[in-house]
Design an enzyme around this catalytic site. Structure first.
Site, PDB file in Angstrom:
ATOM      1  N   ASP A  21       0.827  -1.204   0.000  1.00  0.00           N
ATOM      2  CA  ASP A  21       0.000   0.000   0.000  1.00  0.00           C
ATOM      3  C   ASP A  21       0.865   1.258   0.000  1.00  0.00           C
ATOM      4  OD1 ASP A  21      -2.342   1.442   0.062  1.00  0.00           O
ATOM      5  OD2 ASP A  21      -2.618   1.281   2.225  1.00  0.00           O
ATOM      6  N   ARG A  34      -0.426   8.659 -10.118  1.00  0.00           N
ATOM      7  CA  ARG A  34      -0.435   7.403  -9.363  1.00  0.00           C
ATOM      8  C   ARG A  34       0.366   6.319 -10.089  1.00  0.00           C
ATOM      9  NH1 ARG A  34      -4.135   6.801  -5.419  1.00  0.00           N
ATOM     10  NH2 ARG A  34      -4.284   4.571  -5.838  1.00  0.00           N
ATOM     11  N   HIS A  38       3.038   3.306  -8.972  1.00  0.00           N
ATOM     12  CA  HIS A  38       2.896   1.878  -9.269  1.00  0.00           C
ATOM     13  C   HIS A  38       4.158   1.329  -9.954  1.00  0.00           C
ATOM     14  CE1 HIS A  38      -1.168   1.969  -7.935  1.00  0.00           C
ATOM     15  NE2 HIS A  38      -1.652   2.632  -8.965  1.00  0.00           N
ATOM     16  N   LEU A 132      11.132 -20.477  -3.599  1.00  0.00           N
ATOM     17  CA  LEU A 132      10.001 -19.672  -3.161  1.00  0.00           C
ATOM     18  C   LEU A 132       8.835 -19.772  -4.141  1.00  0.00           C
ATOM     19  CD1 LEU A 132       8.893 -17.241  -1.339  1.00  0.00           C
ATOM     20  CD2 LEU A 132       9.881 -15.758  -3.094  1.00  0.00           C
ATOM     21  N   SER A 197      -8.399  -5.180   4.673  1.00  0.00           N
ATOM     22  CA  SER A 197      -8.908  -4.844   3.334  1.00  0.00           C
ATOM     23  C   SER A 197      -9.290  -6.053   2.490  1.00  0.00           C
ATOM     24  CB  SER A 197      -7.889  -3.966   2.577  1.00  0.00           C
ATOM     25  OG  SER A 197      -7.702  -2.745   3.249  1.00  0.00           O
TER      26      SER A 197
END
Length: 247
Positions: A21, A34, A38, A132, A197
């Site tokens: 976030d 924005r 990102h 992973l 959320s």
């Protein structure tokens, strides 16, 4: 001693989930759109993924795009989908180098065709990796996931494939999109927000929650190590007393 060296290897969580976030606020502070945030958030994804792989963490789940995110302006959504395609393309070699297997959960059918294809190609290409497992939650909502799971359970009960008295937490977990993956021991959320959320509500029942003020594009390896050190300093009791755990 570095933060990484302070970590106790046999007390690392096997599964870490992260709500990434703060991209928009990071960009706004710099007078940019924005999407600028990102794009810079991709560096944080790379840093954390490589750090987790090096440490031997087995599962890392990143909340990349929620079902609620579809309600954002179309220009931002379209740009995010384009960024997703380009990032998967450019990072596949890094995943291969680090022996990382890519996985995805969520309503993938809602994603644009080009995103679905690129995602499936990368999942297939990394399928033999055994380090992973990196899971991207895309077009994901935990309530959607739970509803879908219960629909499947109800269908099996209706068709006499499952008895009501046999339904328990393990059965429900097997119908979740994370079936076969252990629940996260640690959930990290950046940017100073203190909420989940609609993310992995079923799976986070006993997870340790770690919140930090760092905006996601600024999150780096040392920040990840700090979260792990905080986790290692906690006593996980699962409803028992501290005395019972220490026996």
């Amino acid at each position: 001693m570095s933060l990484k060296d302070e970590l106790i290897q046999d007390r690392l969580p096997s599964h870490v989930a992260i709500i990434m976030d703060g991209n928009g606020r990071w960009a706004k502070k710099r007078g940019n759109s924005r999407m600028f945030g990102h794009k810079h958030g991709v560096t944080a994804v790379r840093e954390v993924t490589e750090a987790a792989a090096e440490l031997g963490v087995k599962y890392l789940t990143l909340y990349a795009f929620s079902t609620e995110n579809w309600s954002r302006p179309k220009t931002e959504v379209d740009a995010l989908m384009s960024l997703l395609v380009s990032t998967i393309s450019s990072e596949t070699s890094t995943l291969m180098k680090n022996n990382v297997k890519l996985n995805a959960i969520g309503c993938k059918e809602a994603l644009p065709g080009g995103v679905q294809k690129k995602l499936e190609d990368c999942i297939q290409q990394t399928s033999s990796n055994n380090g992973l497992t990196l899971t991207l939650a895309l077009s994901y909502s935990s309530r959607w996931e739970i509803i879908e799971a219960f629909k499947s359970v109800a269908s099996e009960v209706k068709n006499d494939q499952l008895a009501i008295e046999d339904i328990n937490a393990d059965v429900i977990s097997n119908y979740m999109s994370t079936a076969g993956i252990p629940d996260p021991e640690l959930m990290i959320r950046t940017s100073g927000e203190h909420r989940i959320s609609n993310f992995l509500l079923w799976q986070l029942a006993y997870s340790e929650l770690y919140f930090c003020d760092i905006l996601w594009p600024d999150f780096r390896r040392d920040d990840f190590y700090r979260a792990l050190l905080d986790f290692q300093g906690r006593e996980r009791r699962f409803g028992k007393t501290g005395e019972q755990i220490k026996k």
